[in-house]
Design a protein around this motif. Sequence first.
Motif, mmCIF file in Angstrom:
data_model
loop_
_atom_site.group_PDB
_atom_site.id
_atom_site.type_symbol
_atom_site.label_atom_id
_atom_site.label_comp_id
_atom_site.label_asym_id
_atom_site.label_seq_id
_atom_site.Cartn_x
_atom_site.Cartn_y
_atom_site.Cartn_z
ATOM 1 N N LEU A 60 52.593 50.640 36.201
ATOM 2 C CA LEU A 60 51.763 51.723 36.855
ATOM 3 C C LEU A 60 51.315 52.620 35.575
ATOM 4 N N GLN A 61 52.220 52.807 34.715
ATOM 5 C CA GLN A 61 51.709 53.588 33.459
ATOM 6 C C GLN A 61 50.541 52.762 32.788
ATOM 7 N N ILE A 62 51.075 51.398 32.631
ATOM 8 C CA ILE A 62 49.898 50.702 31.773
ATOM 9 C C ILE A 62 48.492 50.764 32.329
ATOM 10 N N LEU A 63 48.538 50.691 33.817
ATOM 11 C CA LEU A 63 47.279 50.448 34.588
ATOM 12 C C LEU A 63 46.692 51.681 34.658
ATOM 13 N N ALA A 64 47.464 52.719 35.079
ATOM 14 C CA ALA A 64 46.791 54.080 35.674
ATOM 15 C C ALA A 64 46.549 55.027 34.497
ATOM 16 N N GLY A 65 46.779 54.877 33.389
ATOM 17 C CA GLY A 65 47.029 55.847 32.231
ATOM 18 C C GLY A 65 47.912 56.798 32.501
ATOM 19 N N GLY A 66 48.843 56.741 33.141
ATOM 20 C CA GLY A 66 49.924 57.788 33.321
ATOM 21 C C GLY A 66 49.688 58.540 34.595
ATOM 22 N N ASP A 67 48.415 58.812 35.312
ATOM 23 C CA ASP A 67 48.073 59.516 36.230
ATOM 24 C C ASP A 67 47.881 59.177 37.480
ATOM 25 N N GLY A 68 47.464 57.764 37.329
ATOM 26 C CA GLY A 68 47.119 57.049 38.676
ATOM 27 C C GLY A 68 45.917 57.318 39.570
ATOM 28 N N GLN A 116 46.644 48.583 46.104
ATOM 29 C CA GLN A 116 45.901 48.709 45.051
ATOM 30 C C GLN A 116 45.899 49.644 44.262
ATOM 31 N N ASN A 117 45.841 50.798 44.550
ATOM 32 C CA ASN A 117 45.967 52.118 44.054
ATOM 33 C C ASN A 117 47.266 52.513 43.567
ATOM 34 N N LEU A 118 48.251 52.114 44.299
ATOM 35 C CA LEU A 118 49.609 52.252 43.643
ATOM 36 C C LEU A 118 49.922 51.274 42.435
ATOM 37 N N THR A 119 49.754 50.308 42.460
ATOM 38 C CA THR A 119 49.786 49.313 41.239
ATOM 39 C C THR A 119 48.882 49.601 40.119
ATOM 40 N N GLY A 120 47.760 50.498 40.469
ATOM 41 C CA GLY A 120 46.856 50.642 39.155
ATOM 42 C C GLY A 120 45.550 50.020 39.435
ATOM 43 N N ILE A 121 45.637 49.337 40.235
ATOM 44 C CA ILE A 121 44.504 48.188 40.268
ATOM 45 C C ILE A 121 43.012 49.124 40.365
ATOM 46 N N LEU A 122 43.084 49.801 41.419
ATOM 47 C CA LEU A 122 41.806 50.676 41.528
ATOM 48 C C LEU A 122 41.312 51.580 40.637
ATOM 49 N N PRO A 123 42.527 52.478 39.829
ATOM 50 C CA PRO A 123 42.074 53.216 38.816
ATOM 51 C C PRO A 123 41.285 52.430 37.712
ATOM 52 N N LYS A 124 41.949 51.177 37.399
ATOM 53 C CA LYS A 124 41.584 50.475 36.283
ATOM 54 C C LYS A 124 39.977 49.936 36.541
ATOM 55 N N PHE A 125 39.880 49.474 37.990
ATOM 56 C CA PHE A 125 38.476 48.944 38.251
ATOM 57 C C PHE A 125 37.557 50.155 38.109
ATOM 58 N N ASN A 126 37.881 51.170 38.707
ATOM 59 C CA ASN A 126 36.695 52.265 38.482
ATOM 60 C C ASN A 126 36.581 52.707 37.078
ATOM 61 N N GLN A 127 37.472 52.473 36.203
ATOM 62 C CA GLN A 127 37.374 52.638 34.715
ATOM 63 C C GLN A 127 36.393 51.643 34.081
ATOM 64 N N MET A 128 36.550 50.386 34.539
ATOM 65 C CA MET A 128 36.044 49.405 34.118
ATOM 66 C C MET A 128 34.525 49.494 34.518
ATOM 67 N N ARG A 129 34.217 49.926 35.799
ATOM 68 C CA ARG A 129 33.032 49.952 36.449
ATOM 69 C C ARG A 129 32.046 50.518 35.889
ATOM 70 N N GLN A 130 32.554 51.798 35.024
ATOM 71 C CA GLN A 130 31.824 52.754 34.535
ATOM 72 C C GLN A 130 31.074 52.197 33.305
ATOM 73 N N GLN A 131 31.600 50.985 32.740
ATOM 74 C CA GLN A 131 30.969 50.219 31.656
ATOM 75 C C GLN A 131 30.065 49.133 32.071
ATOM 76 N N MET A 132 29.872 48.848 33.582
ATOM 77 C CA MET A 132 29.192 47.636 33.933
ATOM 78 C C MET A 132 27.744 48.054 34.412
ATOM 79 N N GLY A 133 26.945 46.945 34.423
ATOM 80 C CA GLY A 133 25.841 46.915 34.937
ATOM 81 C C GLY A 133 26.171 46.565 36.672
ATOM 82 N N GLU A 134 25.011 46.739 37.339
ATOM 83 C CA GLU A 134 25.112 46.638 38.690
ATOM 84 C C GLU A 134 25.800 45.506 39.106
ATOM 85 N N ALA A 135 25.065 44.211 38.591
ATOM 86 C CA ALA A 135 25.598 42.914 39.049
ATOM 87 C C ALA A 135 27.260 42.819 38.874
ATOM 88 N N ASP A 136 27.391 43.145 37.556
ATOM 89 C CA ASP A 136 28.905 42.913 37.230
ATOM 90 C C ASP A 136 29.822 43.771 38.241
#
Length: 312
Positions: free
Chosen positions: A67-75, A199-219
């Motif tokens: 949880l700390q790894i994926l959510a950066g400590g705050d989820g 997914q939110n509890l396990t940090g998947i959604l937070p990490k996806f949202n972070q990654m999404r900020q650096q992606m183009g629309e297709a990705d």
Amino acid sequence: MLWKGRRQSDNVEDERGQGGGFNLPGGRPGQFRIPVGGRSGGGMSLSTIVILVVLYFGLKAFGIDPLQILAGGDGGLVPGGGGQITDSSGGQGGGTGAPASDEMKQFVSTVLAETEDTWTGIFQAEGLTYEDPKLVLFSGQIRSACGSASSAAGPFYCPGDRKVYLDTTFFQQLDQQFGASGDFAQAYVIAHEVGHHVQNLTGILPKFNQMRQQMGEADANHMSVQVELQADCFAGVWAHFTGQKGILEQGDMEEALNAAQQIGDDTMQKKMQGYVVPESFNHGTSQQRQTWLARGYTSGKLSDCDTFNTPI
């Protein structure tokens, strides 16, 4: 689905009849909406998130806190995470809610209780604690931590307040407009949104949202499909364990699979506009949604829900 007489969750908030918020253009059923934009490149690599997703429930044995790894400590998510929901201020509007004893609320409360029992057991098996989400029943419009939404947006999960939002008139739309009838089709919708909570509890959604900020629309659309299909698979895992309790009746899974088929990107686009635009898909095709729902149901294993490292 043999749901009557079973435990009902206390985590249902009935806000039906309350006002406030803004109308939105038509949304999608069963979706965790994520705004798309930004430039490509940067962020955590896909291979890294794949490893973390697949091994999440095994990392605790090595003294690692996923949880700390994926959510950066705050989820939490970056501002605006959780979808194309209009930002707003203020509390809930006034009004009188629907009777607390109506059958639809009883059904929703029972399904939510079943998801609580299943995910609590799965988390406990790994030495973790499952945090129950709240489920908010509303009519017309609602304000959430993700902003204001109308019933036109369909059921959604807001990571900001860890709540599932549902206007139960959507179930009528699911039946009459999408041709997906049956109580287990409705249960699948709820279980899918609870899958986003996992997914939110396990940090998947937070990490996806972070990654999404650096992606183009297709990705970003492609990874959104992966996120949504994993939520379908998680719903299947829930159905697997629910079936072991003897709650499912003959034809229940067929109802859920039909619902998954009817709300696939390709089926919905063909029905609503007469043609499909594959590059705009962000939930998955009908076949993909059915496949991943069935996969979770058949195996009952989270490790089989790795949509990030498996061809979809």
